[in-house]
Design a protein around this motif. Structure first.
Motif, PDB file in Angstrom:
ATOM      1  N   SER A   1      21.902 113.377  50.663  1.00 51.64           N
ATOM      2  CA  SER A   1      20.865 112.878  49.903  1.00 51.64           C
ATOM      3  C   SER A   1      19.897 112.024  50.435  1.00 51.64           C
ATOM      4  O   SER A   1      20.000 111.401  51.585  1.00 51.64           O
ATOM      5  CB  SER A   1      21.485 111.967  48.733  1.00 51.64           C
TER       6      SER A   1
ATOM      7  N   ASN B   1      26.972 118.733  36.270  1.00 54.39           N
ATOM      8  CA  ASN B   1      25.973 117.576  36.249  1.00 54.39           C
ATOM      9  C   ASN B   1      25.972 117.161  34.604  1.00 54.39           C
ATOM     10  O   ASN B   1      25.970 117.942  33.770  1.00 54.39           O
ATOM     11  CB  ASN B   1      24.493 118.302  36.381  1.00 54.39           C
TER      12      ASN B   1
ATOM     13  N   ASN C   1      22.645 110.098  33.749  1.00 54.62           N
ATOM     14  CA  ASN C   1      22.631 111.428  34.373  1.00 54.62           C
ATOM     15  C   ASN C   1      23.647 111.395  35.550  1.00 54.62           C
ATOM     16  O   ASN C   1      23.410 110.386  36.328  1.00 54.62           O
ATOM     17  CB  ASN C   1      21.330 111.990  34.612  1.00 54.62           C
TER      18      ASN C   1
ATOM     19  N   SER D   1      20.218 109.597  38.004  1.00 55.50           N
ATOM     20  CA  SER D   1      19.205 109.625  37.008  1.00 55.50           C
ATOM     21  C   SER D   1      17.919 109.772  37.708  1.00 55.50           C
ATOM     22  O   SER D   1      16.734 110.322  37.241  1.00 55.50           O
ATOM     23  CB  SER D   1      19.220 108.473  36.247  1.00 55.50           C
ATOM     24  N   ASP D   2      17.791 109.390  39.060  1.00 53.10           N
ATOM     25  CA  ASP D   2      16.483 109.561  39.648  1.00 53.10           C
ATOM     26  C   ASP D   2      16.401 110.729  40.572  1.00 53.10           C
ATOM     27  O   ASP D   2      15.363 110.642  41.258  1.00 53.10           O
ATOM     28  CB  ASP D   2      16.335 108.295  40.475  1.00 53.10           C
ATOM     29  N   ILE D   3      17.166 111.746  40.335  1.00 55.55           N
ATOM     30  CA  ILE D   3      17.295 112.750  41.172  1.00 55.55           C
ATOM     31  C   ILE D   3      16.924 114.011  40.489  1.00 55.55           C
ATOM     32  O   ILE D   3      17.203 114.009  39.132  1.00 55.55           O
ATOM     33  CB  ILE D   3      18.831 113.264  41.917  1.00 55.55           C
ATOM     34  N   GLU D   4      16.000 114.960  40.865  1.00 53.94           N
ATOM     35  CA  GLU D   4      15.535 115.884  40.190  1.00 53.94           C
ATOM     36  C   GLU D   4      16.559 117.016  39.867  1.00 53.94           C
ATOM     37  O   GLU D   4      17.352 117.225  40.747  1.00 53.94           O
ATOM     38  CB  GLU D   4      14.158 116.713  40.902  1.00 53.94           C
ATOM     39  N   ALA D   5      16.276 117.536  38.569  1.00 53.19           N
ATOM     40  CA  ALA D   5      17.484 118.588  38.297  1.00 53.19           C
ATOM     41  C   ALA D   5      17.518 119.767  39.152  1.00 53.19           C
ATOM     42  O   ALA D   5      18.652 120.132  39.407  1.00 53.19           O
ATOM     43  CB  ALA D   5      17.027 119.190  36.763  1.00 53.19           C
ATOM     44  N   GLU D   6      16.476 120.139  39.995  1.00 56.40           N
ATOM     45  CA  GLU D   6      16.534 121.313  40.836  1.00 56.40           C
ATOM     46  C   GLU D   6      17.429 120.980  42.049  1.00 56.40           C
ATOM     47  O   GLU D   6      18.194 121.841  42.546  1.00 56.40           O
ATOM     48  CB  GLU D   6      15.349 121.893  41.231  1.00 56.40           C
ATOM     49  N   TYR D   7      17.151 119.729  42.389  1.00 58.25           N
ATOM     50  CA  TYR D   7      17.947 119.339  43.755  1.00 58.25           C
ATOM     51  C   TYR D   7      19.512 119.256  43.104  1.00 58.25           C
ATOM     52  O   TYR D   7      20.332 119.634  43.980  1.00 58.25           O
ATOM     53  CB  TYR D   7      17.421 117.883  44.149  1.00 58.25           C
TER      54      TYR D   7
ATOM     55  N   GLU E   1      21.141 120.814  41.001  1.00 58.85           N
ATOM     56  CA  GLU E   1      21.626 122.219  40.933  1.00 58.85           C
ATOM     57  C   GLU E   1      21.901 122.792  42.369  1.00 58.85           C
ATOM     58  O   GLU E   1      22.876 123.441  42.512  1.00 58.85           O
ATOM     59  CB  GLU E   1      20.806 123.165  40.100  1.00 58.85           C
ATOM     60  N   GLU E   2      21.012 122.758  43.015  1.00 59.13           N
ATOM     61  CA  GLU E   2      20.994 123.160  44.467  1.00 59.13           C
ATOM     62  C   GLU E   2      22.175 122.587  45.044  1.00 59.13           C
ATOM     63  O   GLU E   2      22.868 123.188  45.794  1.00 59.13           O
ATOM     64  CB  GLU E   2      19.769 122.778  45.249  1.00 59.13           C
TER      65      GLU E   2
END
Length: 149
Positions: A14, A51, A101, A117-123, A125-126
């Motif tokens: 991260s 998630n 989240n 909560s501060d992490i983008e959904a795409e990241y 999932e990846e």
């Protein structure tokens, strides 16, 4: 810095360095009660990854009901509008921070919950997909070692 085992490599980390996926394990470092805590799960012991988004939707519903009641009450008393609008705003103010989240990595021993909560959904999932791929590769490697011995 995370000490690595022999032949272990970092696959993903991260931005703040709190969560590290290696070829052998997932590690999470966090602060609790002023002390640094470490949590690790070996990849072969991971049973699920997800998630998890949660919120108190009932607070949002109550805010909407309060607003509607205030609008209907406005027909008879203007003060009821202000009172219900105040209640609606307070309920919304409570609702917003209740949203949560979390990335959940589970094993037989328990769950590792990483605030996301501060992490983008795409990241997210990846990252979870990488966990599954690296876990699969680890299990294949462990099975090959067993066959040799």
């Amino acid at each position: 810095m995370l000490p690595l085992f022999n032949n272990e490599k970092i696959v993903s980390q991260s931005a703040n360095g709190a969560v590290t996926l290696t070829t052998d394990r997932i590690c999470y470092q966090y602060e609790q009660d002023g002390e640094t805590q470490h949590r690790a799960i070996m990849l072969e012991q991971v049973t699920s990854c997800k998630n998890n988004f949660s919120s108190s939707i009932s607070l949002l519903a109550l805010a909407g009901i309060s607003f509607v009641v205030g609008m209907l009450g406005m027909l008879t008393h203007v003060n009821s509008l202000y009172a219900m609008l105040l209640v609606s705003v307070l309920l919304l103010a409570i609702y917003v921070p209740s949203r949560r989240n979390v990335m959940v990595i589970a094993s037989a021993e328990g769950e590792m919950e990483v605030p996301a909560s501060d992490i983008e959904a795409e990241y997210i999932e990846e990252f979870l997909n990488k966990v599954e791929v690296v876990k699969y590769e680890r299990i294949i490697n462990l099975n090959e070692i067993e066959v040799i011995f």
